[in-house]
Design a protein around this motif. Sequence first.
Motif, PDB file in Angstrom:
ATOM      1  N   VAL A  45       0.491  -1.088  -0.022  1.00 27.42           N
ATOM      2  CA  VAL A  45       0.129   0.143  -0.073  1.00 27.42           C
ATOM      3  C   VAL A  45       0.664   1.339  -0.591  1.00 27.42           C
ATOM      4  N   PRO A  46       0.576   1.932  -0.484  1.00 30.41           N
ATOM      5  CA  PRO A  46       1.516   3.321  -1.181  1.00 30.41           C
ATOM      6  C   PRO A  46       1.271   4.665   0.371  1.00 30.41           C
ATOM      7  N   SER A  47       2.433   4.822   1.275  1.00 28.86           N
ATOM      8  CA  SER A  47       3.005   5.163   1.981  1.00 28.86           C
ATOM      9  C   SER A  47       1.202   6.433   2.132  1.00 28.86           C
ATOM     10  N   ILE A  48       1.422   6.879   0.775  1.00 24.73           N
ATOM     11  CA  ILE A  48       0.766   8.606   0.773  1.00 24.73           C
ATOM     12  C   ILE A  48      -0.951   7.667   1.406  1.00 24.73           C
ATOM     13  N   ILE A  49      -1.048   6.685   0.915  1.00 24.19           N
ATOM     14  CA  ILE A  49      -2.471   6.501   0.924  1.00 24.19           C
ATOM     15  C   ILE A  49      -2.857   6.064   3.101  1.00 24.19           C
ATOM     16  N   ALA A  50      -2.272   5.105   3.069  1.00 22.43           N
ATOM     17  CA  ALA A  50      -2.252   5.040   4.696  1.00 22.43           C
ATOM     18  C   ALA A  50      -2.139   6.503   5.422  1.00 22.43           C
TER      19      ALA A  50
END
Lengths: 485, 323
Positions: free
Chosen positions: B127-132
Amino acid sequence: MKDYGVTRALSGVDLVVAPGEIHGLVGHNGAGKSTLMRILSGLEKPSAGSIEFDGADVSALWSARRAESAGVRMAYQELSLAPDLTVAENAFLSDRRRIRSLGWRRAAETRIAAVLDEVFPGHGIELPRFVGELAMAERQVVEIARALCSEPPALLILDEPTESLGVDAMRQLYRYLHVLAGRGVSILLISHRMNEVLEHSDRISVLKDGRTVLTRAAADTDEDELLVAMGGEVRGESSRVHDVPESATSLGAGAVVASAALPGSSLPFQARAGEIVGLAGLAGQGQDELLDRLWFTRLSRRIAVPRRRAYVPGDRQTSGIFPLWSVADNLAVAAARQLARVGFVPRARRRALADGWVQSLSIKGGARAPITSLSGGNQQKVLVARAFATDAPLVLLNDPFRGVDVATKDELYTLMKTEAARGRCIVWYSTENKEVAHCDRVYVFRAGRIVAELAGADITEERVIAESFDEHQPTPARGDRGDRS
Amino acid sequence: MSAISTTLPGLRRRTVIGARHSVPGALSLVAMIVIFVIAAVNQPGILSVYGITLMLTAAVPLLLAAQAQMLIMSVGDIDLGIGQLVGLVTVIAATLLSTDPALGVLALVGIVAVYGLLAVIVQKRNVPSIIATLGMSFVWLGLALQLLPTPGGATPEWLGQLSAWRPTWIPAPVVWIVAITLVAWLIAKRSRFGTRMRALGSSPATLGRAGVSLTRTRVLTYVAAAVLAVLAGLVLASQTQSGDANSASNFTLVTIAAVILGGGNFSGGQSFPIGTTFGVVTLALITVLLGLINLSSSLQSAAQGIIVLAVLAGRIITERFVR
């Protein structure tokens, strides 16, 4: 007694490396060398078969950790160094030995310095620099030293260790490998450079289609036998390449396509339509810089090139492929301009172009496969096809055949000759001196300058080597058999 | 032994190489000095212990958050929830920590644990950290508003004393800033963990082949960042003596700007703890300077943005010259 043996049910690899032996391993790309190495180093598990280490069957327990503690060390071809870390920090990462917690950085530096000084005396690499700042040849040196900078190895696997090394470093490496072998370390040497393998191995195995087809003492075999064992077509190397209609190359060159004046060179650089111009000499003597200038013209005013150019990079991992794209997308990206209809690239036209090239270069995997599923040699074919799929009159090649197998090379040489015959101008930097035989004209570089221009019958490996070294002392550059211990 | 000493470079060579490596952050140092000089010329009063304390107090919590962001960015990730997280911590400090200290501490530990979990998700599930972290920012905000719908509350007494420390001979914020920078520098540049952390950002495959667990490295990075972010919230609460869910919402983007100003990049692999400090101080000084020259407050954000852009453009130009 210590034996390593691997058998893969799928293909039938049977490889035994004895202690203190330098075992050469040759084969095409896609012959299974990388997979074999990954299995030996425990990164992959064989679906069937057995691995024996030190006389015991360890197949069930073999893992990266286990291989590591058993003393399997590996120097990778696709360099396994972190570019943003210093030389010493990189060495620290893979060093399994305990290190004191205060002043560990200095301790790590001392350790890698000791290895570098022992294997490559006079290497001149500064340990606090980032690996990304080093030249390719220096990085290769660091990669080999990194593999040795840990507990003493039992089995050292070297994957194309000399592909980017200079002559000196190469000799130092082989000298050290013989020393290691003398201490009882087993060495698996994987290389496309037949003469090096023949000269420095005790035994040689040939891998083909995932099977070991030949294992011979190095003294009892020769290049021809190995080439034949690697694949039937290889024998036809010379005839196949020269199959190309001679007409265009003998027609003489057409108009000047590209020219450049290099500072300090008395000889100007010129390349004409229908010509393959080779840039030769020792690695890193200014060939890269010339290609860069021809490509990024804004760097220099004293350069004339056509507006449309195509470029084949040598380092396919960092500047070549788009790893998330398919073969077709990778192949057609540079030709988008000529494929486009009112600003859009019709799918069918792109597909047709890609299919054509996939077929004519027999790229295994097909146009729809993800590019990363291809073997290195096939990826390289895609990159070459990408350049030639454009309508650019000038094609620049930056040593693109590093680590590519002989059969693939033949196909690509043939392609280059055909394309040149159709009026393209090809400028080709090669670190493999043998390749100059395929050029119409060759510029030899030394210390950033063009020192010789060879044409016709003058283009020989020996001439290139002679010109690569200082003119005052024609170096006996060929063969370092005296090093053999 | 003599052969080894030829390879280990001397102090002078080390300094040259070190200087070259810190070029990306050097411009924020220049910008910091320039802005400080302009501010001092406009208002000589700031050249006192009191003046500097006043000017840099707000930079301390921001710096803690920015160093947290720097750690996360050096593995190639980004934290879009850090502003809301700091806000939540101020709320916890102003409510739970004074009414039920054990529960308050538990909540703060829980936040750190959640960050460890986020790292596992980012690493294992791709999961991209930006989303998480963007998702988590809404969770933090929601929790904070649930605990304390309107700004207020009261921080425990011991927390207030943290910012009551005001020595007369040196500006307290300078002491804090130097100490925080030193800790971040030790973690990121000097420790063995920091080396693995930068390797994860630079080339995960290398780290994996070296036999180091990527998940463990990422978790430790996130946990270290979360600890710094929690500290940022506590310091902010101690300065304002209250909690406010939205008190630090601008931290998210300002911390990213500070890291980038200080030489960092979005792709990871490198850490610039000292540059990040220069970046934070520069941004804090810009705010002060714009106040000093009486720029209308509605234009201040715009002016701040333009100055940041100018420094970044300068960084790109100088990097090209150095190369």
